[in-house]
Design a protein around this motif. Structure first.
Motif, PDB file in Angstrom:
ATOM      1  N   SER A 137       0.814  -1.217   0.000  1.00 29.55           N
ATOM      2  CA  SER A 137       0.000   0.000   0.000  1.00 29.55           C
ATOM      3  C   SER A 137       0.848   1.267   0.000  1.00 29.55           C
ATOM      4  O   SER A 137       0.573   2.200  -0.762  1.00 29.55           O
ATOM      5  CB  SER A 137      -0.922   0.004   1.222  1.00 29.55           C
ATOM      6  N   CYS A 138       1.894   1.303   0.847  1.00 31.76           N
ATOM      7  CA  CYS A 138       2.659   2.550   0.962  1.00 31.76           C
ATOM      8  C   CYS A 138       4.135   2.391   0.641  1.00 31.76           C
ATOM      9  O   CYS A 138       4.867   3.381   0.588  1.00 31.76           O
ATOM     10  CB  CYS A 138       2.507   3.144   2.364  1.00 31.76           C
ATOM     11  N   GLY A 139       4.605   1.165   0.455  1.00 29.89           N
ATOM     12  CA  GLY A 139       5.994   0.968   0.087  1.00 29.89           C
ATOM     13  C   GLY A 139       6.963   0.965   1.242  1.00 29.89           C
ATOM     14  O   GLY A 139       8.180   1.001   1.031  1.00 29.89           O
ATOM     15  N   SER A 140       6.470   0.917   2.473  1.00 29.98           N
ATOM     16  CA  SER A 140       7.358   0.884   3.639  1.00 29.98           C
ATOM     17  C   SER A 140       7.870  -0.531   3.869  1.00 29.98           C
ATOM     18  O   SER A 140       7.221  -1.510   3.490  1.00 29.98           O
ATOM     19  CB  SER A 140       6.616   1.368   4.890  1.00 29.98           C
ATOM     20  N   TRP A 141       9.020  -0.628   4.526  1.00 26.81           N
ATOM     21  CA  TRP A 141       9.511  -1.942   4.934  1.00 26.81           C
ATOM     22  C   TRP A 141       8.658  -2.455   6.089  1.00 26.81           C
ATOM     23  O   TRP A 141       8.285  -1.698   6.989  1.00 26.81           O
ATOM     24  CB  TRP A 141      10.979  -1.861   5.381  1.00 26.81           C
TER      25      TRP A 141
END
Length: 483
Positions: free
Chosen positions: A296-300
């Motif tokens: 969804s947001c590309g965070s790890w």
């Protein structure tokens, strides 16, 4: 008084005994509070601190002593500057210096003249000795040889060829003699694997703990990160000699390739920038930088416990960026591990590894580019002193060099991962589970990019469609992984 560890001079205890005997013959009073011992402190090295010499000068200046007994003149003074300092402090104090070779009065012009000549002669002899040593070292470098020193032999090197007798503190013992040009196959294999593990992504502490399960250092101590760094960055292990900042080819074959050695040096020079886990031990397969991404947001993805009556030890991967994605950690790890094991046992991967042969010239090319980059940076920083340098062209050149450096670093990083994957080919599920978690995590990162999606399934079971495993891997999260 000083002591030469190689045994070429009398030990401090013998020197002190001779000085006490001389004081008795001269009928000079001896103060036990004013015995100055500078063990292994060379009198001729200009940059060597001599604490007891400094304390003796302070005592002379304070009027606490009026004479000095020394084992030999060059044990006290080998630099004319030291003599002039002593003469300046002792001026008009009637200071006398005694040694087995004679007694000098520092207030006597004739004695000062003789002392200055002796100091100049001692300084010249030290310079001659240094020149002969440098000439001998240069001759050894031309033959690809180096002086192997140190109290303990280097890890990976030194096949015992015999023994010799050595006197330590008056006790004669038998010590081994090693041929330091020969590798010890068992230790060489450990050293090579330690480098491969580190370059492939295992943390320093992970490599150290692995080493601790196999052996100790040659000094008999447990491995620590400092030992690991020294071992992997030593030029000797790549068949090289470093002297005066220059690298020379050695007469022996290295344990590491030049490329691997350069990569290890860069790892420690730029460790925090190049490696996500420089010192902490990894606990989970896909958490943190380099692990799984949120769709969804590309965070790890991170991890946290689930809680609950029947799931006290359960954990999930969850997104700390949008808090919109979470999946059972054990199920995700099992699924991704299964995909990795299946790929590591596939013929397609063997063909891929065979097609990705390493270029041994990359490390040398990268080192040359980094030196060129440093030169351009110095030119930019000193534009005021070099008006002939075009600032615009220098900046363009710097950007071009840094782009090439980044490309080569990526290729070298791929080579390290290539070696790790090659070692893991054909692994069984049982072997996979017994492999350290950071090695498994590094292997997954080399094989896949993992993206976790929200699941629409409810109830028991595991939705594999919500785990996207792609062969193309990215080192940094995209701005929007879900778009």
């Amino acid at each position: 008084m000083s002591y030469a560890p190689d045994g070429s001079l009398e030990k401090v205890e013998r020197q002190e005994a001779d000085c006490r005997e001389l004081a008795g013959r001269l009928d000079w009073g001896l103060s036990e509070a004013h015995i100055f011992r500078d063990n292994s402190r060379s009198a001729w090295q200009r940059n060597r601190s001599r604490p007891q010499w400094d304390r003796m000068l302070q005592c002379i200046e304070a009027g606490e002593i009026d004479a000095v007994i020394v084992y030999h003149g060059d044990r006290l003074i080998r630099q004319p500057f030291d003599l002039e300092t002593l003469i300046g402090i002792s001026d008009s104090r009637g200071m006398r210096i005694a040694s087995p070779s004679g007694t000098r009065d520092l207030d006597s012009p004739d004695d000062r003249f003789i002392l200055r000549i002796e100091a100049a002669q001692a300084c010249r002899e030290s310079d001659n000795t240094s020149r002969r040593i440098r000439r001998a070292q240069a001759a050894r470098l031309e033959r690809g040889l180096s002086q192997f020193g140190g109290r303990y032999r280097a890890f990976g090197w030194g096949v015992q060829t015999g023994t010799r007798r050595k006197t330590v503190d008056g006790v004669e013992t038998e010590v081994p003699v090693y041929d330091m040009l020969q590798q010890r196959p068992d230790e060489a294999a450990i050293l090579l694997e330690a480098a491969e593990r580190l370059l492939a992504g295992q943390t320093q502490i992970g490599v150290v703990r692995w080493l601790q399960t196999l052996c100790t250092t040659t000094a008999g101590n447990p491995w620590v990160t400092r030992n690991l760094r020294h071992m992997l960055t030593a030029p000797r292990n790549a068949g090289l000699i470093e002297r005066g900042g220059e690298i020379y080819e050695a007469a022996w074959d290295g344990i590491l390739t030049r490329e691997m050695w350069e990569a290890c040096r860069r790892y420690y020079a730029n460790g925090a920038k190049l490696r996500p886990y420089p010192g902490r031990d990894r606990k989970y397969l896909l958490s943190g930088v380099g692990g799984a991404l949120c769709s969804s947001c590309g965070s790890w993805m991170s991890t946290k416990p689930v809680g609950g009556r029947n799931r006290k030890n359960a954990r999930i991967y969850y997104c700390v960026g949008c808090f919109g994605v979470g999946r059972n950690l054990a199920h995700v790890d099992a699924y991704v591990s299964g995909r990795a094991i299946r790929l590591l046992n596939s013929p397609e991967l063997l063909d891929e590894l065979a097609s990705r042969a390493e270029d041994p010239g990359r490390a040398e090319e990268l080192a040359a580019l980094e030196r060129r980059r440093d030169t351009v940076r110095q030119q930019i920083e000193s534009l005021a002193d070099h008006p002939e340098v075009d600032a615009g062209l220098a900046l363009v050149g710097l950007a071009s060099v840094e782009k090439k450096i980044a490309e080569l670093r990526a290729q070298l990083g791929a080579s390290a991962e290539h070696r790790l994957v090659g070692r893991m080919v054909g692994i069984t599920p049982e072997q996979w589970e017994s492999t350290p978690i950071d090695v498994r995590a590094a292997t997954v990162r080399a094989l896949f990019g993992v993206v976790i999606l929200p699941t629409s399934r409810r109830g028991p079971g595991f939705d594999t469609d919500a785990i996207r495993v792609v062969r193309a891997r990215k080192d940094t999260p995209p701005l929007s992984a879900g778009k």
